[in-house]
Scaffold this active site. Structure first.
Site, mmCIF file in Angstrom:
data_model
loop_
_atom_site.group_PDB
_atom_site.id
_atom_site.type_symbol
_atom_site.label_atom_id
_atom_site.label_comp_id
_atom_site.label_asym_id
_atom_site.label_seq_id
_atom_site.Cartn_x
_atom_site.Cartn_y
_atom_site.Cartn_z
ATOM 1 N N ASN A 110 -2.803 -8.527 8.725
ATOM 2 C CA ASN A 110 -3.020 -7.652 7.240
ATOM 3 C C ASN A 110 -2.325 -7.919 6.371
ATOM 4 O O ASN A 110 -1.587 -7.591 5.365
ATOM 5 C CB ASN A 110 -2.462 -5.749 8.021
ATOM 6 C CG ASN A 110 -2.807 -5.491 5.910
ATOM 7 O OD1 ASN A 110 -4.382 -5.062 5.737
ATOM 8 N ND2 ASN A 110 -1.354 -3.661 6.199
ATOM 9 N N ALA A 111 -2.136 -9.241 6.838
ATOM 10 C CA ALA A 111 -0.859 -10.487 5.512
ATOM 11 C C ALA A 111 -2.124 -10.576 4.142
ATOM 12 O O ALA A 111 -3.400 -10.491 4.225
ATOM 13 C CB ALA A 111 -1.823 -11.585 6.209
ATOM 14 N N ARG A 112 -1.422 -10.608 2.960
ATOM 15 C CA ARG A 112 -2.222 -10.030 2.114
ATOM 16 C C ARG A 112 -1.819 -10.960 1.087
ATOM 17 O O ARG A 112 -0.732 -11.861 0.920
ATOM 18 C CB ARG A 112 -1.984 -8.552 0.997
ATOM 19 C CG ARG A 112 -1.784 -7.825 2.353
ATOM 20 C CD ARG A 112 -3.130 -6.967 1.605
ATOM 21 N NE ARG A 112 -3.625 -5.320 2.478
ATOM 22 C CZ ARG A 112 -4.577 -5.338 2.211
ATOM 23 N NH1 ARG A 112 -5.321 -5.140 1.103
ATOM 24 N NH2 ARG A 112 -5.552 -4.172 3.013
ATOM 25 N N GLY A 171 0.648 -1.247 0.246
ATOM 26 C CA GLY A 171 0.048 -0.146 -0.057
ATOM 27 C C GLY A 171 0.956 1.135 0.208
ATOM 28 O O GLY A 171 0.243 2.631 0.191
ATOM 29 N N ARG A 198 -17.244 -0.447 9.190
ATOM 30 C CA ARG A 198 -17.723 -1.189 11.047
ATOM 31 C C ARG A 198 -18.371 -0.082 11.831
ATOM 32 O O ARG A 198 -17.609 0.749 11.680
ATOM 33 C CB ARG A 198 -16.303 -1.442 10.947
ATOM 34 C CG ARG A 198 -15.498 -3.240 11.111
ATOM 35 C CD ARG A 198 -14.273 -3.468 11.289
ATOM 36 N NE ARG A 198 -13.717 -3.914 10.670
ATOM 37 C CZ ARG A 198 -14.102 -5.472 11.148
ATOM 38 N NH1 ARG A 198 -14.033 -5.878 11.663
ATOM 39 N NH2 ARG A 198 -12.682 -6.811 10.662
ATOM 40 N N CYS A 246 -13.198 -4.455 5.837
ATOM 41 C CA CYS A 246 -14.179 -4.769 6.092
ATOM 42 C C CYS A 246 -15.621 -4.963 5.183
ATOM 43 O O CYS A 246 -17.215 -4.972 5.155
ATOM 44 C CB CYS A 246 -14.495 -2.928 5.986
ATOM 45 S SG CYS A 246 -14.093 -1.778 7.278
#
Ligand code: SPV
Ligand code: MN
Length: 603
Positions: free
Chosen positions: A385-387, A223, A418, A273
C-alpha cells in the site's frame, strides 16, 4: 463554556497570522479555532492561505523528520510505521445521536464519541506547530464545490493537502460568513523515534455528520488523516444524499473515439483494483479517485474535487504504466512517496521499479535484502500500500476541462473489482436500473492491502464505496434510482473485470488490455458497434475485439481466448446472486426492485 476566545487567539498566534484569520469575517470560525487551540494547546499556529506558504510547510515536514530528503530536492519520503499503513476500518466510525445503528456501517454514539475524542485531543499538540489550511473540494467558483478548513499538527498532512487540493482562502474571505464549510481536526499524536505514531491503540477517526466535522488522532496514514480525501468524501456523500446529488468513489477520464471525439467515463473500483492504472491508460484524466455528479441542463456532469493523486505505487513499472512511471521518476515533479524503500544513497525504490532494492529505510525500519520479521517472513522492501502524492498539474494527459466549474458530461459509469471467476472482462448493463443493481450494488471484490485486514477475501463492496458510506446501503442505492428522475440522459453502465483467472490460477488478460475494453465501451456509448445479448448483459462481438486489439495494441485476439473470457459462468453467477441476496436481506431499507432484478437474473 464562556471564555474570551479572542484572547486565546492573540496568545497563540502571531499578529500576521491573526490578521489573516480575521480577514475571514466569520466569528463562528474564529471561535471554533480558539476552541481547538484551547483543547490541543499548540505552541504556535500557521495559516496556509497562499502558495507562498507551501514552501514553509514542505520545509517544516523535513525539519520535523516527518518527511526525509532524497537525492532529488523535490522528492521526499514519509513512513507511517508498520501498524499505520492503511485505512483503519475498525476505528473509523460515523457518530450518530442516540447510538443509532445502521447495518454494515461502523457507527458509534455521538455523545460518547465526542467525549472520547475530546479527551484524546487534550494537550495533544503541546510543543508543536498547528497548521490551518483553507481548501476547495472541487474547482474554484463552482456550484459543485464544497469548502473545508483543515487543522493538523502534521506538516506531512498539510503538505499533502497543498498538493492534492485547490487553496481557497480567497473564497472564504469573500463569502464569509455565508459559506458552508466542513472542518477537520487531525493530530499525529505522540511520535516515536522513527517518527511513527506511538498510540496506535488509541487511533480514532470519528465522523460527526451533524457538525460536518471529522476528528482523526494518533495516525498518519493519508487515508485516515488527509481531511479532504476520504474524510471529506464521507461528508460529501451525506450532503449529496440530503440534497439529491451524487458523490462517488470514481475516477473521471476521457476516452477518444473515431474522429477524435472525447467521451467521458467515470469508474468505481475498490482501492488496489486497477483504478489509477485505468485512468492512465485512458486518453485524458480529470481525476483518479473521487467525483461529484449533478445534472446540468438534464445531463449528468462530473467534477473531480481533487487536484492531485494519492495513488498506489506498488507494481508501477515502465512496461505497463509508461506515463505514470515517467512522472514518478522525473526529478522535476514534486512528489511525496510514502512507505516505499529509501535506499542509503537517497534513491526511492518500490516493487516494480527498475534495478534491485538496496539497503535503506522502509515502513518497518531498517531494511536489507532478505530481512525477516519476527515470524520469519521476509519483509518486502516496499509496502503493497505504498503511495505517491503528486499534483495533477504534472500530468501530460491532464484533461483541459479539469478546472471547468460546470464539470464534464458523463456518458457512462464503469464498475469493477477483484473477481477471479465470475464477471466477464467487459459487459454493458441492459439499462440504468439493471446496471445499478447487478453491477454497482452487486460489486464484489477481494480485499487488498489498502485496508488493515487480511487481503484476498471476497466481500460485497457496493459502488466500491462501502468503507466510506455514512448512510445505509439501501438509501444509497435508492439515491441512484431516484437520480434517473433528475436527468434526461442517463449514463450507460458497464462492468469490467481485470482479474479473471484460468484453471491454473493465472490472470488471462494483460494489464494493457484495459485499453481495448475502454475503446469498446466508447463505441457502445455512440452506438457504433453491436453487442451480443446474454442473460447477464451485453458483451462484445468477437470480430469487434479482434479489430480493437489490432488497432490499439497491435496484437492478436484468438477466438479461444474470447471463449474463455466471455463464456457465461452459470454456477459462479448463481453463487454470487446467492451471496449478494443474503447481504441485502439483512438491510431493511433495500429497495424492493433489487430483489426483483436479482430474481430475474437468476431465472
Ligand atoms: C482508497 O483506499 O480508496 C484510496 C486511498 O484512494 S485512501 O486515501 O487510503 O482511501
Ligand atoms: Mn480511493
Amino acid at each position: 463554556e464562556e471564555y474570551d476566545y479572542m484572547a486565546v487567539l492573540e496568545a497563540r498566534m502571531s499578529r500576521d497570522m491573526l490578521e489573516k484569520l480575521l480577514r475571514i469575517r466569520d466569528p463562528e470560525l474564529h471561535r471554533w479555532i480558539a476552541d481547538v487551540i484551547r483543547v490541543t494547546e499548540p505552541a504556535m499556529v500557521y495559516l496556509i492561505t497562499s502558495e507562498e506558504d507551501f514552501e514553509y510547510v514542505r520545509k517544516a515536514a523535513l525539519r520535523n523528520r516527518e518527511e526525509l530528503p532524497t537525492r532529488y530536492p523535490r522528492h521526499t519520503v514519509h513512513f507511517d510505521g508498520p501498524r499505520d499503513i492503511a485505512r483503519d476500518r475498525k476505528n473509523t466510525r460515523i457518530l450518530l445521536p442516540g447510538g443509532e445503528k445502521i447495518p454494515f456501517i461502523n457507527t458509534y454514539d455521538r455523545d460518547k464519541g465526542l467525549a472520547e475524542i475530546r479527551e484524546l485531543l487534550r494537550g495533544i499538540m503541546r510543543g508543536r506547530e498547528m497548521f490551518i489550511g483553507f481548501y476547495c473540494f472541487g474547482p474554484k467558483r463552482s456550484p459543485f464545490t464544497l469548502h473545508a478548513v483543515q487543522i493538523t499538527d502534521s506538516a506531512y498532512v498539510a503538505h499533502n493537502e497543498n498538493i492534492l487540493y485547490r487553496l481557497c482562502y480567497d473564497e472564504f474571505v469573500e463569502k464569509a460568513p455565508n459559506l458552508f464549510y466542513a472542518r477537520f481536526i487531525h493530530s499525529a499524536g505522540e511520535r516515536g523515534e522513527n517518527g511513527w505514531s506511538k498510540n496506535i491503540d488509541k487511533r480514532r477517526i470519528y465522523v460527526d455528520l451533524h457538525d460536518y466535522t471529522v476528528y482523526s488522532v494518533n495516525t498518519q496514514y493519508g487515508g485516515n488523516t488527509i481531511g479532504l480525501k476520504k474524510l471529506m468524501f464521507r461528508l460529501c456523500i451525506y450532503k449529496g444524499y440530503l440534497e439529491g446529488w451524487l458523490c462517488e468513489h470514481m475516477f473521471i477520464v476521457g476516452v477518444r473515439g473515431p474522429g477524435g471525439r472525447l467521451t467521458y467515463f467515470t469508474g468505481a473500483f475498490p482501492a488496489g483494483c486497477g483504478k489509477t492504472s485505468t485512468a492512465f491508460i485512458s486518453d485524458t484524466i480529470v481525476g483518479d479517485d473521487l467525483a461529484i455528479i449533478k445534472p446540468v441542463n438534464g445531463v449528468p456532469h462530473g467534477v473531480n474535487p481533487e487536484m492531485g493523486m494519492f495513488g498506489i505505487i506498488d507494481g508501477v513499472n515502465p512496461r505497463d504504466d509508461p506515463v505514470l512511471y515517467k512522472l514518478l521518476t522525473d526529478p522535476s515533479n514534486e512528489i511525496i512517496f510514502s512507505n516505499v524503500l529509501l535506499t542509503d544513497d537517497g534513491e526511492v525504490w518500490w516493487n516494480g521499479k527498475e534495478g534491485e532494492p538496496r539497503p535503506g529505510l522502509n515502513y518497518a525500519g531498517r531494511w536489507w535484502p532478505g530481512k525477516k520479521d519476527e515470524n520469519g517472513r521476509e519483509v518486502p522492501p516496499s509496502h503493497p500500500n505504498a503511495r505517491f502524492t503528486i499534483s495533477l498539474r504534472s500530468l501530460p494527459n491532464l484533461d483541459p476541462r479539469v478546472d471547468d466549474p460546470m464539470g464534464v458530461p458523463i456518458s457512462a459509469m464503469i464498475f469493477g473489482g477483484r473477481d477471479p471467476d465470475t464477471w466477464v472482462p467487459v459487459e454493458e448493463a441492459f439499462d440504468w436500473v439493471h446496471g445499478i443493481i447487478t453491477k454497482a450494488a452487486a460489486l464484489e471484490s477481494e480485499k487488498t492491502a489498502a485496508i488493515l485486514e487480511k487481503a484476498g477475501v471476497r466481500e460485497l463492496n457496493p459502488f466500491a464505496i462501502l468503507d466510506f458510506l455514512p448512510i445505509s446501503i439501501g438509501k444509497f442505492i435508492q439515491l441512484h434510482l431516484d437520480f434517473a428522475e433528475k436527468v434526461e440522459k442517463l449514463p450507460r453502465i458497464f462492468s469490467v473485470n481485470y482479474f479473471l483467472r484460468d484453471e491454473q490460477g493465472r490472470y488471462i488478460a494483460e494489464k494493457v488490455d484495459k485499453r481495448v475494453w475502454l475503446k469498446w465501451m466508447e463505441l457502445r456509448v455512440h452506438g457504433d458497434v453491436d453487442a451480443v445479448r446474454t442473460p447477464t448483459g451485453l458483451i462484445p462481438v468477437y470480430q469487434d475485439l479482434v479489430k480493437l486489439f489490432e488497432e490499439h495494441l497491435g496484437k492478436d485476439y484468438p477466438e479461444s481466448r474470447y471463449e474463455k473470457e466471455f463464456m457465461l459462468r452459470v454456477p459462479q453467477h448463481l453463487a454470487k446472486i446467492e451471496r449478494v441476496w443474503k447481504v441485502y436481506e439483512q438491510i431493511p431499507d433495500t429497495p424492493k426492485v433489487l430483489f426483483d432484478v436479482l430474481r430475474k437474473q437468476k431465472e
